[in-house]
Design an enzyme around this catalytic site. Structure first.
Site, PDB file in Angstrom:
ATOM      1  N   GLU A  63      10.371   1.652  10.390  1.00 30.73           N
ATOM      2  CA  GLU A  63      10.965   2.927   9.720  1.00 30.73           C
ATOM      3  C   GLU A  63      10.358   4.545  10.100  1.00 30.73           C
ATOM      4  O   GLU A  63       9.037   4.225   9.324  1.00 30.73           O
ATOM      5  CB  GLU A  63      11.817   2.703   8.013  1.00 30.73           C
ATOM      6  N   GLU A  80       9.184  15.930  15.825  1.00 26.68           N
ATOM      7  CA  GLU A  80       9.445  16.119  14.441  1.00 26.68           C
ATOM      8  C   GLU A  80       8.795  16.852  13.798  1.00 26.68           C
ATOM      9  O   GLU A  80       7.023  16.974  13.701  1.00 26.68           O
ATOM     10  CB  GLU A  80       8.574  14.945  13.221  1.00 26.68           C
ATOM     11  N   CYS A 136      12.990  11.984   5.908  1.00 26.96           N
ATOM     12  CA  CYS A 136      13.354  11.651   7.172  1.00 26.96           C
ATOM     13  C   CYS A 136      14.509  12.022   7.826  1.00 26.96           C
ATOM     14  O   CYS A 136      14.928  11.340   8.980  1.00 26.96           O
ATOM     15  CB  CYS A 136      12.640  10.315   7.839  1.00 26.96           C
ATOM     16  N   LYS A 167       1.010  -1.291  -0.050  1.00 25.45           N
ATOM     17  CA  LYS A 167      -0.235  -0.188   0.100  1.00 25.45           C
ATOM     18  C   LYS A 167       0.376   1.324   0.423  1.00 25.45           C
ATOM     19  O   LYS A 167       1.679   1.921   1.094  1.00 25.45           O
ATOM     20  CB  LYS A 167      -0.999   0.106   1.331  1.00 25.45           C
ATOM     21  N   THR A 203       5.923   7.837  13.479  1.00 29.14           N
ATOM     22  CA  THR A 203       6.020   7.094  14.696  1.00 29.14           C
ATOM     23  C   THR A 203       5.143   6.530  15.604  1.00 29.14           C
ATOM     24  O   THR A 203       4.717   5.244  15.881  1.00 29.14           O
ATOM     25  CB  THR A 203       6.899   7.692  15.544  1.00 29.14           C
ATOM     26  N   THR A 205       2.001   6.066  13.489  1.00 29.12           N
ATOM     27  CA  THR A 205       1.035   5.048  13.623  1.00 29.12           C
ATOM     28  C   THR A 205       2.310   3.672  13.130  1.00 29.12           C
ATOM     29  O   THR A 205       1.708   2.073  13.708  1.00 29.12           O
ATOM     30  CB  THR A 205       1.629   5.158  11.373  1.00 29.12           C
ATOM     31  N   GLY A 240       6.869   5.716   8.101  1.00 30.31           N
ATOM     32  CA  GLY A 240       5.790   6.202   8.993  1.00 30.31           C
ATOM     33  C   GLY A 240       6.166   6.729   9.532  1.00 30.31           C
ATOM     34  O   GLY A 240       7.273   7.272  10.632  1.00 30.31           O
TER      35      GLY A 240
HETATM   36  P1  NAD Z   1       1.970   8.018   8.057  1.00 31.24           P
HETATM   37  O1  NAD Z   1       2.323   7.052   9.358  1.00 31.24           O
HETATM   38  O2  NAD Z   1       0.971   8.712   8.486  1.00 31.24           O
HETATM   39  O3  NAD Z   1       1.568   7.374   6.598  1.00 31.24           O
HETATM   40  C1  NAD Z   1       2.492   6.358   6.533  1.00 31.24           C
HETATM   41  C2  NAD Z   1       1.744   4.622   5.889  1.00 31.24           C
HETATM   42  O4  NAD Z   1       1.135   4.329   7.003  1.00 31.24           O
HETATM   43  C3  NAD Z   1       0.348   5.631   4.621  1.00 31.24           C
HETATM   44  O5  NAD Z   1       0.290   4.737   3.904  1.00 31.24           O
HETATM   45  C4  NAD Z   1      -0.729   5.797   5.494  1.00 31.24           C
HETATM   46  O6  NAD Z   1      -1.600   5.472   4.722  1.00 31.24           O
HETATM   47  C5  NAD Z   1      -0.341   4.376   5.989  1.00 31.24           C
HETATM   48  N1  NAD Z   1      -1.239   4.000   7.785  1.00 31.24           N
HETATM   49  C6  NAD Z   1      -2.032   5.006   8.262  1.00 31.24           C
HETATM   50  N2  NAD Z   1      -2.487   5.049   9.393  1.00 31.24           N
HETATM   51  C7  NAD Z   1      -2.310   3.170   9.329  1.00 31.24           C
HETATM   52  C8  NAD Z   1      -2.617   1.663   9.659  1.00 31.24           C
HETATM   53  N3  NAD Z   1      -3.873   2.074  11.460  1.00 31.24           N
HETATM   54  N4  NAD Z   1      -2.272   1.315   9.611  1.00 31.24           N
HETATM   55  C9  NAD Z   1      -1.790   0.968   8.517  1.00 31.24           C
HETATM   56  N5  NAD Z   1      -1.429   1.759   7.362  1.00 31.24           N
HETATM   57  C10 NAD Z   1      -2.007   3.137   8.088  1.00 31.24           C
HETATM   58  O7  NAD Z   1       3.487   8.485   7.402  1.00 31.24           O
HETATM   59  P2  NAD Z   1       2.924   9.728   6.475  1.00 31.24           P
HETATM   60  O8  NAD Z   1       2.639  11.415   7.427  1.00 31.24           O
HETATM   61  O9  NAD Z   1       3.187   9.604   5.262  1.00 31.24           O
HETATM   62  O10 NAD Z   1       5.240  10.301   6.356  1.00 31.24           O
HETATM   63  C11 NAD Z   1       6.209  11.073   7.469  1.00 31.24           C
HETATM   64  C12 NAD Z   1       6.320  10.046   8.445  1.00 31.24           C
HETATM   65  O11 NAD Z   1       7.281   9.639   7.818  1.00 31.24           O
HETATM   66  C13 NAD Z   1       7.412  10.767   8.917  1.00 31.24           C
HETATM   67  O12 NAD Z   1       7.386  11.306  10.055  1.00 31.24           O
HETATM   68  C14 NAD Z   1       8.979  10.460   8.230  1.00 31.24           C
HETATM   69  O13 NAD Z   1       9.808  10.617   9.270  1.00 31.24           O
HETATM   70  C15 NAD Z   1       8.264   8.824   8.305  1.00 31.24           C
HETATM   71  N6  NAD Z   1       9.728   8.951   7.804  1.00 31.24           N
HETATM   72  C16 NAD Z   1      10.769   7.443   7.847  1.00 31.24           C
HETATM   73  C17 NAD Z   1      11.402   7.187   7.675  1.00 31.24           C
HETATM   74  C18 NAD Z   1      12.194   5.889   7.641  1.00 31.24           C
HETATM   75  O14 NAD Z   1      13.253   5.506   6.805  1.00 31.24           O
HETATM   76  N7  NAD Z   1      12.753   5.690   9.406  1.00 31.24           N
HETATM   77  C19 NAD Z   1      11.334   7.387   5.793  1.00 31.24           C
HETATM   78  C20 NAD Z   1      10.253   8.429   5.113  1.00 31.24           C
HETATM   79  C21 NAD Z   1       9.624   8.734   6.091  1.00 31.24           C
END
Ligand code: NAD
Length: 481
Positions: A248, A384, A282, A173, A228, A230, A226
């Site tokens: 991650e 963040e 990130c 997804k 923290t 989530t 995504g």
């Molecule tokens: P997010 O957590 O909102 O969403 C990430 C993904 O998870 C999306 O596809 C979303 O639809 C899905 N999701 C949301 N709720 C869910 C649930 N309950 N169960 C399963 N899936 C769910 O994050 P975002 O806003 O898309 O991305 C930004 C975040 O990602 C920032 O915190 C950033 O630091 C982090 N990030 C981390 C890395 C890393 O490698 N550590 C890399 C890129 C981004």
């Protein structure tokens, strides 16, 4: 208007419920395509397809699996222009970034694991003449791969490629905020002749599609990138089901600048580590700590250079800073600037929206922002922000800056600038992060482990670590006498 489709069992299909959501072009603030608003019924069909494909894909010879994966990499290269344009339109990032980073790195991820699986070997342990052990590495099963919006195709491929190489089948997804290149990837997989059901891509919301994947009994392994919060929600569901998990998550990375650094290199790289991709990587260094003797000079030069960064539409030739990904995100980032002011911070430049002219007047632009005068432990320096906003702060001793750097709940990456070799090693040893860059930033060797400590995540991606993650070790012990 273009309707994105799910990719299930080798075919592009509409969501079962027939519902769609708006997909917004952040550079114009305008709907430009529709995304399937899928639900657990679509996920169920996708998992069934992946489960049916698993017995055959998991025993498909490695060189045959590798050939499919390499073909996908070649098709990404052949479609570089088209994919880069789609990524910039969907995400708001400058086109030159999509062209030189996002899309080439997505192809590199497929190529790395397509070739990597050919060189992967398991272990054997001899007990002298009494017995021999060998350890099989067997693909875990159907892998759930969930990715964010900031580097859409790049991070999506970072999960899918090792999972497929290891012999897992996948239900993936992408973020509902930036689904377009994942959709285009499904077209390329069809062109590559990937067997049906091996990769399935279901579009939709996190709490519907994402959570249906995470909670499904037939998905024993979850790879998530995504936020923290989530990640914690996912862990709450997946941990009691004893699923393998790679998480991650977020970061609040320190950029530590000692007075003896190579100043020009440091300054030009710090521009990138602060504002590349509108600060929505990130790994961006959002807390900049500068040794006092060069603090004023750095401040003046950094502010002057930042004021000259061209904020513009993603396809503008002079654009260095594009649109942030969405209106809610723009509002969130700007709310942190207000918080910083309440906490006593002084905005040295930026700190506001930018309204472009003509067709881009409703896009989501933010002037790159530098703030000083905050304490290391205030909310602005602990939470963040994930936008083009950095703070700068002087320090006097190594001990003090390490305390500042390590003070957040996060521990993803850090950057250190010094020409003193001994200090570079010592500081790297003492930083609580999964990645340390010395005199560089975002330099990536795909063989190295990637990931964070503390609330930045669990597990590592990259190299053979990812193949190990998508496989289970099974030890076979054979008595010789
Ligand atoms: P997010 O957590 O909102 O969403 C990430 C993904 O998870 C999306 O596809 C979303 O639809 C899905 N999701 C949301 N709720 C869910 C649930 N309950 N169960 C399963 N899936 C769910 O994050 P975002 O806003 O898309 O991305 C930004 C975040 O990602 C920032 O915190 C950033 O630091 C982090 N990030 C981390 C890395 C890393 O490698 N550590 C890399 C890129 C981004």
């Amino acid at each position: 208007m273009q309707k994105i489709q799910n990719y299930i069992n080798g075919e592009l299909v509409a969501p079962v419920g027939g519902q769609y959501m708006d997909n917004i072009d952040p550079s114009r603030g305008k709907v430009y395509s529709l995304i399937p608003d899928s639900d657990e019924k679509d996920v169920e069909i996708a998992i069934k397809a992946a489960k049916a494909a698993f017995p055959s894909w998991s025993v498909t010879p490695k060189d045959v699996r590798a050939a499919y994966i390499m073909k996908i990499a070649d098709l990404i290269d052949a479609n570089l222009e088209r994919l880069a344009k789609a990524e910039s339109l969907d995400n708001g990032k400058p086109l030159h970034l999509s062209k030189t980073v996002d899309i080439p790195r997505a192809a590199a991820n497929f190529r790395f694991y397509g070739t990597g699986i050919m060189h992967y070997s398991a272990q054997s342990h001899s007990m002298e003449d009494s017995a021999v052990n060998y350890t099989l590495r067997q693909p875990v099963g159907v892998a759930g791969c969930i990715s964010p919006w900031n580097l859409p195709l790049y991070l999506f491929s970072w999960k899918i490629a090792p999972a497929l190489a290891a012999g897992c089948t996948v239900v993936a997804k992408p973020s509902e905020v930036t689904p377009m290149t994942a959709y285009l990837l499904s077209e390329l997989c069809i062109e590559a002749g990937l067997p049906k059901g091996v990769l399935n891509i279901v579009h939709g919301l996190g709490h519907k599609v994402g959570s249906a994947i995470v909670s499904h009994k037939d998905v024993p392994v979850i790879s998530f990138t995504g936020g923290t919060k989530t990640g914690a929600d996912i862990a709450r569901v997946a941990a009691p089901m004893f699923k393998k998990m790679s998480l991650e998550l977020g970061g609040k990375n320190p950029n530590i600048i000692f007075a003896d650094c190579d100043y020009d290199k440091m300054l030009s790289t710090t521009m990138l580590s602060s504002f590349a991709n509108q600060g929505q990587i990130c790994l961006c260094g959002s807390r900049i700590f500068v040794e006092r003797p060069i603090y004023e000079k750095f401040k003046n030069d950094f502010v002057e250079k930042t004021k000259k960064l061209v904020v513009g539409e993603p396809f503008g030739e002079k654009t260095k800073i594009g649109a942030v990904v969405s209106k809610p995100h723009q509002e969130k980032v700007l709310s942190y600037v207000e918080l910083a002011k309440e906490e006593g911070g002084k905005v040295l430049c930026g700190g506001h929206k930018i309204v472009l002219e003509g067709e881009f007047e409703n896009g989501y632009y933010i002037a790159p922002t530098i703030i000083e005068g905050l304490t290391y432990d205030c909310r602005t320096n602990q939470e963040e922000i994930f936008g083009p906003v950095v703070t700068i702060m002087p320090f006097d001793t190594e001990e003090e800056v390490l305390m500042y750097a390590n003070s957040t709940i996060y521990g993803l990456a850090s950057t250190v600038w010094t020409e003193n070799l001994t200090r570079a090693h010592r500081v790297a040893q003492n930083l609580h992060t999964g990645i340390v860059w010395v005199n560089c930033w975002l330099l990536r060797d795909l063989r190295t482990p990637f990931g964070g400590v503390k609330s930045s995540g669990v597990g590592r991606e990259g190299g053979f670590e990812a193949i190990e993650f998508f496989t289970e070790p099974k030890n076979v012990c054979i008595k010789l006498k």
